[in-house]
Design a protein around this motif. Structure first.
Motif, mmCIF file in Angstrom:
data_model
loop_
_atom_site.group_PDB
_atom_site.id
_atom_site.type_symbol
_atom_site.label_atom_id
_atom_site.label_comp_id
_atom_site.label_asym_id
_atom_site.label_seq_id
_atom_site.Cartn_x
_atom_site.Cartn_y
_atom_site.Cartn_z
ATOM 1 N N ILE A 76 20.801 77.011 28.246
ATOM 2 C CA ILE A 76 20.027 76.286 29.270
ATOM 3 C C ILE A 76 19.897 74.816 28.886
ATOM 4 O O ILE A 76 20.068 73.924 29.722
ATOM 5 C CB ILE A 76 18.642 76.946 29.466
ATOM 6 N N ILE A 77 19.616 74.562 27.612
ATOM 7 C CA ILE A 77 19.505 73.175 27.139
ATOM 8 C C ILE A 77 20.835 72.454 27.326
ATOM 9 O O ILE A 77 20.876 71.326 27.837
ATOM 10 C CB ILE A 77 19.042 73.123 25.668
ATOM 11 N N ASP A 78 21.936 73.104 26.930
ATOM 12 C CA ASP A 78 23.257 72.481 27.057
ATOM 13 C C ASP A 78 23.587 72.154 28.514
ATOM 14 O O ASP A 78 24.094 71.067 28.810
ATOM 15 C CB ASP A 78 24.343 73.383 26.467
ATOM 16 N N ARG A 79 23.284 73.083 29.423
ATOM 17 C CA ARG A 79 23.550 72.830 30.850
ATOM 18 C C ARG A 79 22.700 71.674 31.371
ATOM 19 O O ARG A 79 23.173 70.826 32.120
ATOM 20 C CB ARG A 79 23.269 74.094 31.676
ATOM 21 N N THR A 80 21.437 71.661 30.967
ATOM 22 C CA THR A 80 20.537 70.598 31.435
ATOM 23 C C THR A 80 20.980 69.249 30.889
ATOM 24 O O THR A 80 21.028 68.253 31.625
ATOM 25 C CB THR A 80 19.081 70.901 31.024
ATOM 26 N N VAL A 81 21.314 69.198 29.605
ATOM 27 C CA VAL A 81 21.759 67.944 28.989
ATOM 28 C C VAL A 81 23.066 67.475 29.639
ATOM 29 O O VAL A 81 23.248 66.285 29.895
ATOM 30 C CB VAL A 81 21.902 68.100 27.458
ATOM 31 N N ALA A 82 23.954 68.415 29.954
ATOM 32 C CA ALA A 82 25.223 68.048 30.588
ATOM 33 C C ALA A 82 25.000 67.462 31.981
ATOM 34 O O ALA A 82 25.807 66.647 32.460
ATOM 35 C CB ALA A 82 26.142 69.265 30.673
ATOM 36 N N SER A 83 23.907 67.856 32.625
ATOM 37 C CA SER A 83 23.630 67.351 33.974
ATOM 38 C C SER A 83 22.959 65.978 33.970
ATOM 39 O O SER A 83 22.789 65.360 35.017
ATOM 40 C CB SER A 83 22.744 68.342 34.735
ATOM 41 N N LEU A 84 22.567 65.479 32.811
ATOM 42 C CA LEU A 84 21.899 64.171 32.709
ATOM 43 C C LEU A 84 22.891 63.033 32.933
ATOM 44 O O LEU A 84 24.099 63.204 32.767
ATOM 45 C CB LEU A 84 21.267 64.011 31.323
ATOM 46 N N SER A 85 22.353 61.878 33.232
ATOM 47 C CA SER A 85 23.207 60.683 33.308
ATOM 48 C C SER A 85 23.745 60.405 31.906
ATOM 49 O O SER A 85 23.173 60.859 30.903
ATOM 50 C CB SER A 85 22.400 59.479 33.809
ATOM 51 N N ALA A 86 24.804 59.642 31.829
ATOM 52 C CA ALA A 86 25.439 59.365 30.537
ATOM 53 C C ALA A 86 24.460 58.705 29.573
ATOM 54 O O ALA A 86 24.400 59.058 28.386
ATOM 55 C CB ALA A 86 26.673 58.503 30.733
ATOM 56 N N GLN A 87 23.679 57.776 30.057
ATOM 57 C CA GLN A 87 22.748 57.065 29.181
ATOM 58 C C GLN A 87 21.629 57.990 28.709
ATOM 59 O O GLN A 87 21.281 57.989 27.528
ATOM 60 C CB GLN A 87 22.169 55.845 29.899
ATOM 61 N N SER A 88 21.061 58.782 29.610
ATOM 62 C CA SER A 88 19.984 59.709 29.213
ATOM 63 C C SER A 88 20.519 60.737 28.208
ATOM 64 O O SER A 88 19.844 61.100 27.242
ATOM 65 C CB SER A 88 19.414 60.432 30.430
#
Length: 186
Positions: free
Chosen positions: A118-130
């Motif tokens: 879940i963390i990996d999916r959420t992080v992957a959905s963030l903008s590049a800078q975030s």
């Protein structure tokens, strides 16, 4: 008065019944079953007596019927025991499988793998800078000041991105909030 068939049957019953029962009991090893087999055999003889072609040795004929009924009984017993054995082996196999599965199960690993996905999916959905700010903060243990210096941002901007990312993670991990707390704050 009794017919000759009835007299012959009574004599056969009286003279051979106990011998027939001993014979059957030798094989079926149960007195009640042996008696049932003998009685069934005598009834079989009585019901089929007219079909016999001048049977000279009636005790041998009835004994052959008893033998066949004993064989049938023993074969049914063997099939029943084989079925019980199969069911018992299957139940043992299923029990051993459940035990092995439970022994191999590591709830902490399953739980942490699920949370990590879940963390990996959420992080992957963030903008590049975030995503870059989050990775540097949580995986590389950089401080907000170090991240701001490396990315040429203000500390306030880094805090903003981290707040936004943590908010998204809290929403994604609402069912795992205690673990999230451990992951991010300990």
């Amino acid at each position: 008065m009794y017919s000759s068939d009835t007299q012959q049957f009574n004599r056969l019953y009286r003279d051979y019944r106990s011998r027939f029962i001993r014979f059957a009991r030798t094989y079926v090893e149960d007195s009640d079953t042996a008696e049932d087999i003998v009685m069934d055999s005598m009834i079989y003889y009585w019901e089929n007596r007219r079909l016999l072609q001048h049977e000279d040795n009636l005790p041998a004929y009835v004994l052959a019927v008893i033998k066949n009924k004993c064989l049938n009984h023993l074969q049914r017993e063997r099939m029943r025991e084989d079925a019980e054995s199969y069911l018992h082996q299957r139940a043992d196999w299923e029990l051993n499988l459940r035990i092995a599965t439970l022994e191999a199960c590591n709830p902490e690993k399953l739980f942490s793998d699920e949370v990590q996905q879940i963390i990996d999916r959420t992080v992957a959905s963030l903008s590049a800078q975030s995503r870059e700010i989050f990775v540097r903060s949580k995986y590389r243990d950089q401080t907000n000041r170090e991240i701001a210096g490396a990315l040429k941002l203000s500390v306030k901007s880094v805090e903003y991105h981290m707040t936004k990312t943590l908010k998204q993670l809290r929403a994604a991990l609402k069912d795992y909030l205690p673990l999230l707390f451990l992951f991010f704050f300990i």
